[in-house]
Design a protein around this motif. Sequence first.
Motif, short mmCIF file in Angstrom:
data_model
loop_
_atom_site.label_atom_id
_atom_site.label_comp_id
_atom_site.label_asym_id
_atom_site.label_seq_id
_atom_site.Cartn_x
_atom_site.Cartn_y
_atom_site.Cartn_z
N THR A 163 24.61 7.76 2.21
CA THR A 163 24.58 8.10 3.75
C THR A 163 23.71 9.08 4.30
O THR A 163 23.34 9.01 5.41
CB THR A 163 26.23 8.24 3.93
OG1 THR A 163 27.15 7.27 3.81
CG2 THR A 163 26.48 8.53 5.72
N HIS A 186 19.82 5.83 2.46
CA HIS A 186 19.84 4.76 3.54
C HIS A 186 20.54 5.53 4.83
O HIS A 186 21.54 5.02 5.45
CB HIS A 186 20.86 3.76 3.20
CG HIS A 186 20.24 3.01 2.13
ND1 HIS A 186 20.59 3.00 0.79
CD2 HIS A 186 19.15 1.97 2.19
CE1 HIS A 186 20.01 2.02 -0.02
NE2 HIS A 186 19.10 1.58 0.76
N ARG A 187 20.26 6.63 5.19
CA ARG A 187 20.51 7.43 6.25
C ARG A 187 20.14 6.76 7.61
O ARG A 187 19.19 5.90 7.79
CB ARG A 187 20.08 8.76 6.51
CG ARG A 187 18.68 9.07 6.53
CD ARG A 187 18.22 10.52 6.37
NE ARG A 187 16.76 10.51 6.39
CZ ARG A 187 16.03 10.82 5.60
NH1 ARG A 187 16.57 10.87 4.20
NH2 ARG A 187 14.73 11.18 5.46
N SER A 188 21.12 6.83 8.82
CA SER A 188 20.80 6.22 10.11
C SER A 188 19.70 6.94 10.88
O SER A 188 19.10 8.06 10.43
CB SER A 188 21.85 6.38 10.79
OG SER A 188 22.15 7.69 11.20
N GLN A 189 19.01 6.29 11.74
CA GLN A 189 17.78 6.73 12.58
C GLN A 189 18.41 8.14 13.29
O GLN A 189 17.69 8.88 13.26
CB GLN A 189 17.28 5.70 13.47
CG GLN A 189 15.94 6.20 14.19
CD GLN A 189 14.94 6.33 13.27
OE1 GLN A 189 14.53 5.58 12.46
NE2 GLN A 189 14.48 7.56 13.61
N GLU A 190 19.65 8.10 13.55
CA GLU A 190 20.14 9.19 14.48
C GLU A 190 20.01 10.41 13.38
O GLU A 190 19.67 11.52 13.93
CB GLU A 190 21.44 8.82 14.88
CG GLU A 190 21.99 9.91 15.61
CD GLU A 190 23.33 9.85 16.13
OE1 GLU A 190 23.96 10.41 17.04
OE2 GLU A 190 24.00 9.03 15.66
#
Length: 260
Positions: A63, A67-71
């Motif tokens: 997380t 594979h972290r978010s763009q945010e």
Amino acid sequence: MAIHRIGRRQTLRAALAATVVAGTGIGGIGGARAAESGGHLPPVPGMRGDRLANEFWYVLDDTTLFHRSQELDDAYTAIRTYAGGLEAPVIQAWVTRYNQPGYPGTFRDWMAPIAEQLRLLSEVQLGVVDRFYRRRDPRLVTAFAGFGQGTLYDPRRPEPALSVHTMNGEAGYHAWHVYARAMALLGIDRRRWEEIGPLLGFAWALQSIAKPSTSSPNPPLPPRTVVEQAAYWLPRGIERQDADFQSYPYPAGTGPSPLG
């Protein structure tokens, strides 16, 4: 060691010691109850160590890193731009202000411009914690104990050289302490980070003693060693944690050199 504060941290320490003595896995001992802690999760061939703890660290890394978010990626970029980096410059800013008049307010003020980014980091990290553990859950102590000792071997990790869930790099625990300190000072999930803070020092101490391999399963430390470190770290208040983290890369008594 004399314990001067009685409360949830001392309760957590007692729960840890009792679990170690009972042989339920915090020291890497194994046993039926350790296996049961991740009984609802599918088995992973080749995995070693507590199943639930392995899953927790796997999801946390996935997380916040792989594979972290763009945010979240944007938040990292904003922090890096402001501070000059994500770890060393932030640690140095903390050390400098710790050793000058006005701390901790001076450090809080320095971190204030990135408060929204820190709020997102806190939300993401605590979201993973809450997915697997209750508030003040003794099993979270198990997870940090295994992480520090390097007893959590997970063949699913994307890099074979980092198949063990443990801190990769000497500055990692210091950086986590500094970010947790900043979030608490800024009123971002303050109580949560004050609860988690002692676990960071506990895992740091265990890893400093064990010096585990990051690529192959590691033997657990003697249960007595784990209990001794729990007795020292888990009741530590935040000011004492600040003082302890002035040592680098290891806690005092295990070969540190002073930060500064």
